[in-house]
Design a protein around this motif. Structure first.
Motif, PDB file in Angstrom:
ATOM      1  N   LYS A  29       0.836  -1.209   0.000  1.00 21.25           N
ATOM      2  CA  LYS A  29       0.000   0.000   0.000  1.00 21.25           C
ATOM      3  C   LYS A  29       0.864   1.251   0.000  1.00 21.25           C
ATOM      4  O   LYS A  29       0.603   2.198  -0.760  1.00 21.25           O
ATOM      5  N   PHE A  30       1.889   1.283   0.826  1.00 22.52           N
ATOM      6  CA  PHE A  30       2.752   2.457   0.917  1.00 22.52           C
ATOM      7  C   PHE A  30       3.467   2.721  -0.405  1.00 22.52           C
ATOM      8  O   PHE A  30       3.590   3.872  -0.838  1.00 22.52           O
ATOM      9  N   CYS A  31       3.941   1.659  -1.043  1.00 23.62           N
ATOM     10  CA  CYS A  31       4.731   1.815  -2.276  1.00 23.62           C
ATOM     11  C   CYS A  31       3.879   2.101  -3.511  1.00 23.62           C
ATOM     12  O   CYS A  31       4.350   2.744  -4.449  1.00 23.62           O
ATOM     13  N   ASN A  32       2.654   1.633  -3.518  1.00 24.87           N
ATOM     14  CA  ASN A  32       1.834   1.720  -4.738  1.00 24.87           C
ATOM     15  C   ASN A  32       0.785   2.819  -4.724  1.00 24.87           C
ATOM     16  O   ASN A  32       0.126   3.048  -5.741  1.00 24.87           O
ATOM     17  N   ASP A  33       0.599   3.484  -3.580  1.00 23.27           N
ATOM     18  CA  ASP A  33      -0.447   4.512  -3.501  1.00 23.27           C
ATOM     19  C   ASP A  33       0.133   5.759  -2.843  1.00 23.27           C
ATOM     20  O   ASP A  33       0.384   5.781  -1.642  1.00 23.27           O
ATOM     21  N   SER A  34       0.340   6.805  -3.626  1.00 23.16           N
ATOM     22  CA  SER A  34       0.958   8.029  -3.097  1.00 23.16           C
ATOM     23  C   SER A  34       0.025   8.810  -2.180  1.00 23.16           C
ATOM     24  O   SER A  34       0.447   9.770  -1.531  1.00 23.16           O
ATOM     25  N   LYS A  35      -1.249   8.409  -2.149  1.00 25.90           N
ATOM     26  CA  LYS A  35      -2.213   9.053  -1.253  1.00 25.90           C
ATOM     27  C   LYS A  35      -2.732   8.059  -0.208  1.00 25.90           C
ATOM     28  O   LYS A  35      -3.845   8.194   0.301  1.00 25.90           O
ATOM     29  N   CYS A  36      -1.916   7.060   0.100  1.00 25.83           N
ATOM     30  CA  CYS A  36      -2.362   6.008   1.005  1.00 25.83           C
ATOM     31  C   CYS A  36      -2.713   6.555   2.391  1.00 25.83           C
ATOM     32  O   CYS A  36      -2.142   7.544   2.863  1.00 25.83           O
ATOM     33  N   PHE A  37      -3.676   5.897   3.016  1.00 23.80           N
ATOM     34  CA  PHE A  37      -4.098   6.217   4.386  1.00 23.80           C
ATOM     35  C   PHE A  37      -4.063   4.888   5.151  1.00 23.80           C
ATOM     36  O   PHE A  37      -5.026   4.141   5.173  1.00 23.80           O
ATOM     37  N   ILE A  38      -2.905   4.604   5.736  1.00 23.00           N
ATOM     38  CA  ILE A  38      -2.672   3.315   6.392  1.00 23.00           C
ATOM     39  C   ILE A  38      -2.876   3.455   7.901  1.00 23.00           C
ATOM     40  O   ILE A  38      -2.275   4.333   8.530  1.00 23.00           O
ATOM     41  N   VAL A  39      -3.714   2.606   8.464  1.00 24.69           N
ATOM     42  CA  VAL A  39      -3.879   2.555   9.914  1.00 24.69           C
ATOM     43  C   VAL A  39      -3.610   1.118  10.341  1.00 24.69           C
ATOM     44  O   VAL A  39      -4.375   0.216  10.014  1.00 24.69           O
ATOM     45  N   ALA A  40      -2.499   0.923  11.037  1.00 28.33           N
ATOM     46  CA  ALA A  40      -2.115  -0.419  11.481  1.00 28.33           C
ATOM     47  C   ALA A  40      -2.156  -0.463  13.003  1.00 28.33           C
ATOM     48  O   ALA A  40      -1.279   0.099  13.667  1.00 28.33           O
ATOM     49  N   MET A  41      -3.204  -1.102  13.533  1.00 36.06           N
ATOM     50  CA  MET A  41      -3.326  -1.268  14.982  1.00 36.06           C
ATOM     51  C   MET A  41      -2.612  -2.571  15.336  1.00 36.06           C
ATOM     52  O   MET A  41      -3.187  -3.655  15.242  1.00 36.06           O
ATOM     53  N   CYS A  42      -1.338  -2.453  15.681  1.00 34.06           N
ATOM     54  CA  CYS A  42      -0.459  -3.609  15.839  1.00 34.06           C
ATOM     55  C   CYS A  42      -0.151  -3.867  17.305  1.00 34.06           C
ATOM     56  O   CYS A  42      -0.056  -2.936  18.108  1.00 34.06           O
ATOM     57  N   TYR A  43       0.033  -5.121  17.625  1.00 34.05           N
ATOM     58  CA  TYR A  43       0.457  -5.469  18.969  1.00 34.05           C
ATOM     59  C   TYR A  43       1.898  -5.029  19.199  1.00 34.05           C
ATOM     60  O   TYR A  43       2.671  -4.833  18.255  1.00 34.05           O
TER      61      TYR A  43
END
Length: 509
Positions: free
Chosen positions: A73-87
């Motif tokens: 997602k980060f590499c392929n979408d210059s307008k990405c909105f990533i929310v990673a709720m990680c342990y």
């Protein structure tokens, strides 16, 4: 100036990070210029190859499926909105640091804002990026030294003209531009949530307004410009910044929302390449009550009703001594990481006291839940006692009866369980109404249960119980059902009296 423990800890982490960078590997000094350019172009076209070459530390763990989703997602979408709720421990910060390096040399980012709950925290997180530029031998061999005259901990600009700035919550990036007049084009929010802020709705609203207005407002409004947004945090409260960002990202066509717990819905490690099930269970056990928040994104504040001192243990009378003895089940139909737990109590009443001889609280299959009853059956019958068997009247109760019937065919005898058809008031009201029994010292647990894992889970659910909360409360719910049924049985056995003479006190008036 004397170094504080906090500074010493940061320096130690920095030193270990530098040592890792220096273990990457030797540089091929025999490589021709053309060979080097060809290799660099190939690496810049594939993050996983780039990562292997520049960050292939000894013992480095392969990425999980969730890591690879973030990468794509980060590499392929210059307008990405990533929310990673990680342990905690998912290596989310180090992955994003390497993605920023990859994006930097690809020319995708020119002005990066790194946000955390304080500037010190943001500086510490951004140091991972800064150290790679300073210390990674292969990066320096291929791209040269990137340090410029503008090279500070909280803000630095590389020789390629990309600026990285650390911001704490409330430090506005409004008007933030590079020397080339480029506004922020990538914003990373890492450990931005603050537990104290989450306790105050007004402060939380103010922080969210800051994120939407000051931070998102610092992006360029021109349609073709990149606007990468990345949020990294475990969900520390039912309402928090990362949760609000997740809800917003779900509405965006550029959104990617991931909830990554230490164990997946099947009870297996979410990052099997780095963690075995046994190792995961050990970590969960060590974190105790905090595992729900830190490892499973199931935040729960401590309640204000039950406290540890209300859980009393003693050697209880033999089961054969009880006139009123029953089991009560709060059941369920599925087993996933997010489904409710199931709970079964074996509880008796003697005088004014309620005695708990066995308790089960766990997220198990229906078959395992039915198996609990047979364990209790052997426990009770082996002590020349008998009990009634009750379960909460639930929707699709016939399906549970069917499960009990199928197990009876295997075992050779049935559990005579029946549904509690009482018309129940609100669950939270029912549970909180039993608190008086605990405070008056009427609820006792058998000594054998002190170190039982089921007992630990039960105590945890009571401690986190609050009226209106979304915390798990199946154990307390089963306990309330058992106490209510025991009261019903004992009240019904007390003979009513009619025409009793008035007391001497009344006669005096």
């Amino acid at each position: 100036m004397q170094a504080t423990p906090k500074i010493l800890k940061l320096l130690d982490a920095y030193d270990r990070h530098v040592l890792d960078l220096e273990k990457v590997g030797a540089v091929n000094s025999q490589e021709s210029y053309g060979e080097r350019q060809k290799r660099k172009d190939e690496l810049l076209s594939d993050f996983l190859k780039f990562d292997d070459y520049y960050f292939g530390f000894p013992g480095k763990k392969p990425y999980s499926k969730a890591h690879k989703k973030i990468i794509r997602k980060f590499c392929n979408d210059s307008k990405c909105f990533i929310v990673a709720m990680c342990y905690r421990g998912f290596s989310k910060s180090s992955l994003v640091a390497k993605l920023l390096i990859f994006a930097h040399f690809n020319g995708w980012v020119k002005n990066v804002g790194y946000f955390s709950r304080s500037e010190d925290k943001a500086v510490k997180l951004l140091a991972s990026v800064k150290t790679i530029f300073e210390k990674n031998p292969r990066i320096r061999a291929d791209y040269g030294a990137q340090e410029s005259s503008k090279w500070k901990e909280n803000r630095f600009t590389t020789k390629m003209g990309c600026t990285f700035t650390a911001f704490g919550a409330g430090q506005s990036p409004r008007g933030e531009k590079t020397d080339e007049d480029i506004r922020l084009d990538c914003e990373v929010f890492d450990d931005y949530d603050d537990a104290e802020v989450c306790l105050n709705p007004d402060r939380l609203d103010k922080n969210w307004k800051f994120v939407q207005g000051d931070c998102f407002g610092a992006f360029s409004t021109l349609g073709g410009m990149p606007r990468r947004k990345v949020f990294l945090n475990n969900k520390i409260d039912e309402d928090c910044i990362v949760e609000r960002a997740a809800q917003m990202a779900k509405q965006s066509r550029h959104g990617l929302v991931l909830t990554i717990n230490i164990l997946n819905d099947d009870g297996e490690p979410s990052w099997p390449e780095a963690l075995t099930l046994a190792e995961a269970k050990e970590i969960i056990l060590e974190m105790g009550e905090e595992a729900d928040t830190e490892l499973f994104n199931r935040p729960a504040r401590k309640g204000k009703l039950w406290t540890r001192d209300l859980f009393r243990f003693k050697k209880l009378p033999a089961l054969s001594k009880y006139k009123y003895l029953l089991t009560y089940l709060d059941g369920g139909f599925k087993k996933t990481a997010t489904s409710d737990t199931k709970s079964l109590w074996l509880i008796g009443k003697m005088g004014s006291e309620y005695h708990v001889h066995k308790v089960y609280v766990d997220n198990v299959t229906v078959q395992e839940m039915v198996g609990w009853h047979y364990e209790v059956y052997e426990f009770v019958s082996g002590r020349d006692a008998a009990c009634q068997w009750w379960m909460e009247e639930v929707f699709l109760l016939d399906l549970l009866y069917k499960d009990f019937a199928e197990e009876a065919e295997v075992r050779g005898h049935a559990i005579p369980i029946q549904g509690d058809k009482r018309k129940k008031p609100d669950k939270d009201l029912r549970i909180s109404s039993t608190l008086g029994y605990w405070k008056r010292g009427q609820v006792w647990f058998d000594d054998r249960l002190k170190d039982d894992p089921h007992m630990t889970r039960l105590v945890d659910q009571y401690l986190k119980f609050r009226v209106g909360s979304k915390s798990k409360k199946d154990g307390p719910d089963a306990g309330e059902g058992g106490i209510w049924k025991l009261n019903e049985m004992s009240f019904a056995s007390v003979p009513a009296t009619y025409g009793s003479p008035r007391s001497n006190i009344i006669q005096r008036f």
